[in-house]
Design a protein around this motif. Structure first.
Motif, PDB file in Angstrom:
ATOM      1  N   ILE A 153       0.868  -1.184   0.000  1.00 10.97           N
ATOM      2  CA  ILE A 153       0.000   0.000   0.000  1.00 10.97           C
ATOM      3  C   ILE A 153       0.898   1.225   0.000  1.00 10.97           C
ATOM      4  O   ILE A 153       1.854   1.306   0.776  1.00 10.97           O
ATOM      5  CB  ILE A 153      -0.941   0.031   1.227  1.00 10.97           C
ATOM      6  N   GLU A 154       0.598   2.176  -0.873  1.00 17.64           N
ATOM      7  CA  GLU A 154       1.354   3.426  -0.932  1.00 17.64           C
ATOM      8  C   GLU A 154       0.408   4.594  -0.670  1.00 17.64           C
ATOM      9  O   GLU A 154      -0.701   4.629  -1.195  1.00 17.64           O
ATOM     10  CB  GLU A 154       2.014   3.610  -2.297  1.00 17.64           C
ATOM     11  N   VAL A 155       0.873   5.541   0.138  1.00 19.24           N
ATOM     12  CA  VAL A 155       0.107   6.755   0.418  1.00 19.24           C
ATOM     13  C   VAL A 155       1.006   7.951   0.102  1.00 19.24           C
ATOM     14  O   VAL A 155       2.128   8.034   0.607  1.00 19.24           O
ATOM     15  CB  VAL A 155      -0.350   6.824   1.891  1.00 19.24           C
ATOM     16  N   VAL A 156       0.512   8.844  -0.740  1.00 18.58           N
ATOM     17  CA  VAL A 156       1.306  10.003  -1.160  1.00 18.58           C
ATOM     18  C   VAL A 156       0.533  11.278  -0.830  1.00 18.58           C
ATOM     19  O   VAL A 156      -0.615  11.450  -1.273  1.00 18.58           O
ATOM     20  CB  VAL A 156       1.623   9.962  -2.671  1.00 18.58           C
ATOM     21  N   LEU A 157       1.151  12.172  -0.067  1.00 14.09           N
ATOM     22  CA  LEU A 157       0.595  13.499   0.199  1.00 14.09           C
ATOM     23  C   LEU A 157       1.202  14.453  -0.831  1.00 14.09           C
ATOM     24  O   LEU A 157       2.393  14.762  -0.773  1.00 14.09           O
ATOM     25  CB  LEU A 157       0.927  13.952   1.624  1.00 14.09           C
ATOM     26  N   HIS A 158       0.392  14.893  -1.778  1.00 12.26           N
ATOM     27  CA  HIS A 158       0.891  15.723  -2.871  1.00 12.26           C
ATOM     28  C   HIS A 158       1.020  17.191  -2.449  1.00 12.26           C
ATOM     29  O   HIS A 158       0.318  17.653  -1.527  1.00 12.26           O
ATOM     30  CB  HIS A 158      -0.051  15.611  -4.077  1.00 12.26           C
ATOM     31  N   PRO A 159       1.873  17.958  -3.139  1.00  7.59           N
ATOM     32  CA  PRO A 159       2.070  19.376  -2.783  1.00  7.59           C
ATOM     33  C   PRO A 159       0.812  20.223  -2.920  1.00  7.59           C
ATOM     34  O   PRO A 159       0.686  21.255  -2.273  1.00  7.59           O
ATOM     35  CB  PRO A 159       3.163  19.833  -3.770  1.00  7.59           C
TER      36      PRO A 159
ATOM     37  N   GLN B  56      -1.917  15.268   8.818  1.00  4.89           N
ATOM     38  CA  GLN B  56      -0.833  15.238   9.792  1.00  4.89           C
ATOM     39  C   GLN B  56       0.063  14.037   9.506  1.00  4.89           C
ATOM     40  O   GLN B  56      -0.336  12.892   9.717  1.00  4.89           O
ATOM     41  CB  GLN B  56      -1.416  15.143  11.206  1.00  4.89           C
ATOM     42  N   PHE B  57       1.275  14.323   9.008  1.00  6.16           N
ATOM     43  CA  PHE B  57       2.166  13.229   8.615  1.00  6.16           C
ATOM     44  C   PHE B  57       2.569  12.373   9.816  1.00  6.16           C
ATOM     45  O   PHE B  57       2.654  11.147   9.716  1.00  6.16           O
ATOM     46  CB  PHE B  57       3.416  13.788   7.925  1.00  6.16           C
ATOM     47  N   ASP B  58       2.779  13.006  10.978  1.00  6.04           N
ATOM     48  CA  ASP B  58       3.162  12.243  12.170  1.00  6.04           C
ATOM     49  C   ASP B  58       2.052  11.279  12.576  1.00  6.04           C
ATOM     50  O   ASP B  58       2.321  10.132  12.958  1.00  6.04           O
ATOM     51  CB  ASP B  58       3.491  13.188  13.334  1.00  6.04           C
ATOM     52  N   ASP B  59       0.796  11.731  12.511  1.00  3.61           N
ATOM     53  CA  ASP B  59      -0.328  10.840  12.828  1.00  3.61           C
ATOM     54  C   ASP B  59      -0.422   9.705  11.811  1.00  3.61           C
ATOM     55  O   ASP B  59      -0.728   8.558  12.160  1.00  3.61           O
ATOM     56  CB  ASP B  59      -1.645  11.625  12.830  1.00  3.61           C
ATOM     57  N   LEU B  60      -0.147  10.039  10.569  1.00  3.41           N
ATOM     58  CA  LEU B  60      -0.174   9.025   9.514  1.00  3.41           C
ATOM     59  C   LEU B  60       0.912   7.975   9.752  1.00  3.41           C
ATOM     60  O   LEU B  60       0.673   6.771   9.603  1.00  3.41           O
ATOM     61  CB  LEU B  60       0.024   9.705   8.156  1.00  3.41           C
TER      62      LEU B  60
ATOM     63  N   ILE C 151       3.664  -0.842   4.040  1.00  5.55           N
ATOM     64  CA  ILE C 151       2.993   0.443   3.847  1.00  5.55           C
ATOM     65  C   ILE C 151       4.061   1.512   3.657  1.00  5.55           C
ATOM     66  O   ILE C 151       4.927   1.703   4.520  1.00  5.55           O
ATOM     67  CB  ILE C 151       2.096   0.799   5.053  1.00  5.55           C
ATOM     68  N   THR C 152       4.013   2.204   2.534  1.00  3.54           N
ATOM     69  CA  THR C 152       4.981   3.254   2.222  1.00  3.54           C
ATOM     70  C   THR C 152       4.275   4.613   2.252  1.00  3.54           C
ATOM     71  O   THR C 152       3.246   4.787   1.593  1.00  3.54           O
ATOM     72  CB  THR C 152       5.612   3.029   0.837  1.00  3.54           C
ATOM     73  N   LEU C 153       4.814   5.539   3.003  1.00  7.28           N
ATOM     74  CA  LEU C 153       4.252   6.883   3.117  1.00  7.28           C
ATOM     75  C   LEU C 153       5.215   7.883   2.497  1.00  7.28           C
ATOM     76  O   LEU C 153       6.422   7.835   2.759  1.00  7.28           O
ATOM     77  CB  LEU C 153       4.030   7.256   4.590  1.00  7.28           C
ATOM     78  N   THR C 154       4.696   8.784   1.695  1.00  4.27           N
ATOM     79  CA  THR C 154       5.525   9.813   1.064  1.00  4.27           C
ATOM     80  C   THR C 154       4.838  11.162   1.247  1.00  4.27           C
ATOM     81  O   THR C 154       3.668  11.324   0.901  1.00  4.27           O
ATOM     82  CB  THR C 154       5.719   9.543  -0.439  1.00  4.27           C
ATOM     83  N   ASP C 155       5.575  12.116   1.804  1.00  5.07           N
ATOM     84  CA  ASP C 155       5.056  13.472   2.002  1.00  5.07           C
ATOM     85  C   ASP C 155       5.845  14.418   1.100  1.00  5.07           C
ATOM     86  O   ASP C 155       7.017  14.696   1.343  1.00  5.07           O
ATOM     87  CB  ASP C 155       5.200  13.887   3.469  1.00  5.07           C
TER      88      ASP C 155
ATOM     89  N   VAL D 253      11.342  15.949   0.508  1.00  8.48           N
ATOM     90  CA  VAL D 253      10.366  14.861   0.494  1.00  8.48           C
ATOM     91  C   VAL D 253      10.664  13.899   1.641  1.00  8.48           C
ATOM     92  O   VAL D 253      11.803  13.475   1.826  1.00  8.48           O
ATOM     93  CB  VAL D 253      10.406  14.101  -0.849  1.00  8.48           C
ATOM     94  N   GLN D 254       9.632  13.597   2.437  1.00  7.61           N
ATOM     95  CA  GLN D 254       9.775  12.621   3.520  1.00  7.61           C
ATOM     96  C   GLN D 254       9.184  11.292   3.072  1.00  7.61           C
ATOM     97  O   GLN D 254       8.124  11.260   2.468  1.00  7.61           O
ATOM     98  CB  GLN D 254       9.041  13.087   4.784  1.00  7.61           C
ATOM     99  N   GLU D 255       9.888  10.212   3.386  1.00  7.78           N
ATOM    100  CA  GLU D 255       9.382   8.891   3.023  1.00  7.78           C
ATOM    101  C   GLU D 255       9.677   7.905   4.143  1.00  7.78           C
ATOM    102  O   GLU D 255      10.780   7.895   4.699  1.00  7.78           O
ATOM    103  CB  GLU D 255      10.012   8.395   1.725  1.00  7.78           C
TER     104      GLU D 255
END
Length: 691
Positions: free
Chosen positions: A59-65, A205-209, A225-229, A235-237
């Motif tokens: 599962i990938e989650v990306v927070l776009h700009p 909230q990236f920390d909550d995510l 699970i991969t998270l990308t902000d 970029v945080q991953e």
């Protein structure tokens, strides 16, 4: 003024997703950042449910700009065929119809967190734009929505919520937009939250995510699970994948040293439940008794501390307010250990006193999970499980599993269970003693002051909010601080050097330490679980130590004591650190008294001297450097550190209790290796370490 008549024409009928947009709080709890995160997890949980069913491990989650968020998986892909009752494709049904989905009746999922069938449709209703792409049957299928309604967007470049939109010209809402291999399957959902719904400033909230993603990866072994902000300059991953499941989760959560190893309790039991089901002949809901299967999986361990950390889940959905599963767990744990203590009362010297729940839960870290079809939750936010039979099922699994541990002939089990009984009996005795002390402990009057430490220089005022207790380092500092204080409201307690490091020591060692006991006695509110902030004797607790490395170490040791045994003081903002000066510069003046400048660091001293030199002023050489508070005279200490109108205090606060606990364990705990690794890393300035 309300109309006098009331007829059918006054009634409003909200169609489709209009009700969601009218009352969003009913579905997501709030319209701030918490509601925004709730929406995101509704989409992620759909992908997690697929992984639970054995389809897809990524599962990938990306927070776009641009403020949008995208969730991608490689599971089966949403259904693209026509649903016969509505005549709509499966994708459109999922995203536009409330209470529609594959999680009713157990047809597609044996158990899932998304029970109510409103998740994806609610997110769609509260989004300015939502795009969904499905890889299935050798093609990519796409569909877009604008505030819940199917449309086609005409993007000139990157997808945007304000791009021109129109209904599909050919009447087909789900369109084939590409080709993939037959084996390629998956779903991608990207949406932009509607600014008309969510409050200004609401953001993901990236920390909550990160916290929730890590938790989910523990609960679903093997799931990555991969998270990308992408919203910031960098970029945080982060990527999470664990094979150990909740046993590994318990070790991660544990805030203290291990007392018993991590135990795993598992069991599967059936129960009957009367629920409404759809009669295929009539098309109506009718009551029927169905057989359910509940799977229980629990990991737990006891540690040397007294903090309780219990996380409960239903179909991997967190239930922060518990429910029937947690009630059954605590009930069985308390009853089983109470019976075992009664059987060994003479050996344990337990007397006739009985354990209560708090005695058993002290020092416990546990993860309680249950899986069952169509669990009953209290509200869409799923914070409390309400299915009644689960309580008895969990209770039976815990009782049987604990009994097996206590009756085991293995040496490690015998040692662990014996240690556990000693632990809970010790907690029971501490509770009884603390209760007795609490009933007799009150704010000491002048006639009773002999019960306080002899070295305490108390104040005269009895107003808690106006008084201050200064903890000073040594008798030399006391000699200066005592006459420098305002004895009306400032009390002084000297301590001898560096107190015990309570992060490493046991409770008994802490209580036996004269300095720790004196501090707790002066504060007067008890310690640990029995700490009662309403009984404190002073409104402020101020740590006054030297402005050097030794002073910082003493301050850290005192804060460790307060954090471990009197944490509500810090949480209430009643703990402060005084800021005494390190240097005194006497600037000469020809026709008026010399000017005194105090500095608090070598860098600040250098800046002051540079400024004086540039302005042509002279000072007494060398500037005085205070090696300790004892070198200051009374007027200097009063002016710089104790006078309320001139002093500087730093309030000690806790923003993240879990992070604070980890830092104290890292810096002050028994485990040397991670502390050495931190010191050797580039994260801290090694020149500041007193070697």
């Amino acid at each position: 003024m309300a109309a006098a008549d009331y007829t059918a024409r006054h009634l409003s009928v909200l169609e489709g997703l209009e009700a969601v947009r009218k009352r969003p709080g009913m579905y997501i709890g709030s319209t701030d950042s918490r509601g925004l995160m709730h929406c995101l997890w509704e989409i992620i949980d759909n992908s997690v449910d697929e992984a639970l069913a054995g389809h897809g491990t990524e599962i990938e989650v990306v927070l776009h700009p641009d403020g949008s968020v995208e969730v991608r998986d490689k599971a089966r892909g949403l259904p693209i065929d026509i649903e016969p009752r509505t005549g709509l494709t499966g994708v459109e049904v999922i995203f536009t119809k409330l209470h529609a989905g594959g999680k009713f009746g157990g047809g597609a999922y044996s158990s899932s967190g998304g029970l109510h069938g409103v998740g994806a449709s609610v997110v769609n209703a509260l989004s300015q734009r939502l795009d969904v792409e499905v890889d299935r049957d050798g093609a990519t299928w796409s569909m877009s929505f604008e505030r819940g309604k199917p449309v086609v967007f005409h993007d000139s470049g990157e997808p945007a919520p304000d791009s021109p939109s129109a209904p599909s010209p050919d009447g087909k809402e789900l369109r084939k937009t590409g080709k993939v291999t037959k084996k390629t399957t998956g779903t991608r959902v990207r949406y932009w939250a509607d600014p008309q719904i969510f409050t200004k400033g609401a953001e993901f909230q990236f920390d909550d995510l990160v916290r929730r993603a890590r938790q989910t990866a523990f609960l679903v072994p093997g799931l990555a699970i991969t998270l990308t902000d992408e919203r910031g300059e960098e970029v945080q991953e982060q990527r999470f994948q664990y094979e150990g499941g909740i046993s590994e989760f318990v070790e991660y959560l544990a805030p203290d040293e291990e007392l018993t190893p991590a135990w795993r309790f598992q069991g599967v039991k059936s129960f009957s439940e009367t629920v409404p089901v759809l009669d295929e002949k009539t098309g109506h809901m009718v009551s029927a008794e169905v057989e359910r299967e509940c799977t229980v999986d629990i990991a737990l361990r006891w540690g040397t501390g007294y903090e309780t950390t219990v996380h409960s889940f239903v179909n991997i959905i967190a239930t922060p307010k518990g429910g029937t599963h947690l009630a059954g767990f605590e009930q069985s744990l308390t009853k089983t250990l109470r019976d075992r203590v009664a059987q060994n009362a003479r050996k344990l010297k337990a007397g006739s006193d009985k354990l209560d729940k708090d005695d058993v839960l002290a020092g416990l870290t546990a993860v309680v999970t249950v899986s069952l079809p169509e669990p009953q939750f209290e509200g869409q936010t799923k914070e409390v499980l309400g299915t009644p039979p689960v309580r008895q099922i969990v209770s039976q699994v815990v009782s049987q599993s604990l009994a097996e541990r206590f009756e085991s002939s293995k040496r490690e089990d015998k040692t662990a269970t014996s240690t556990l009984l000693e632990k809970v009996v010790s907690e029971m005795k501490a509770r009884i003693s603390a209760r007795a002390m609490k009933e007799t402990a009150r704010r000491k009057s002048a006639l009773e002051s002999s019960s306080l430490p002899a070295k305490l220089a108390d104040c005269r005022s009895k107003s808690v909010e106006d008084t201050e207790l200064f903890i000073v380092e040594g008798d030399s500092a006391l000699g200066t601080a005592k006459p420098a204080r305002d004895s009306e409201y400032q009390a002084i307690l000297p301590i001898r050097g560096k107190i015990l490091n309570v992060q490493k020591a046991s409770v008994a060692d802490m209580l036996a330490n004269a300095e720790c006991a004196a501090i707790m006695q002066c504060i007067g509110a008890g310690s640990g679980r029995s700490f009662d902030i309403s009984q404190i004797r002073y409104g402020k607790l101020i740590i006054l130590s030297d402005a050097d490395v030794d002073g910082a170490h003493i301050r850290t040791l005192i804060l460790t004591l307060l954090h471990r045994y009197m944490r509500p003081l810090i949480e209430a903002g009643r703990v402060y650190a005084a800021v005494p000066p390190l240097h005194r510069v006497q600037v000469k003046h020809a026709r008026k008294p010399d000017e005194i400048i105090y500095t608090h660091s070598d860098e600040e001293l250098h800046q002051v001297l540079t400024r004086l030199r540039k302005s042509g002023k002279k000072w007494v050489e060398p500037p005085q450097r205070y090696k300790g508070l004892g070198e200051m005279d009374v007027d200097q200490l009063a002016e710089t550190t104790m006078d309320r109108t001139k002093r500087t205090l730093r309030r000690v606060t806790i923003q993240d209790g879990e992070a604070a606990e980890q830092i104290f364990n890292l810096l002050m705990g028994n485990d040397v290796t991670p502390r050495r690794d931190l010191i050797m890393s580039s994260q801290i300035d090694r020149d500041r370490i007193d070697a």
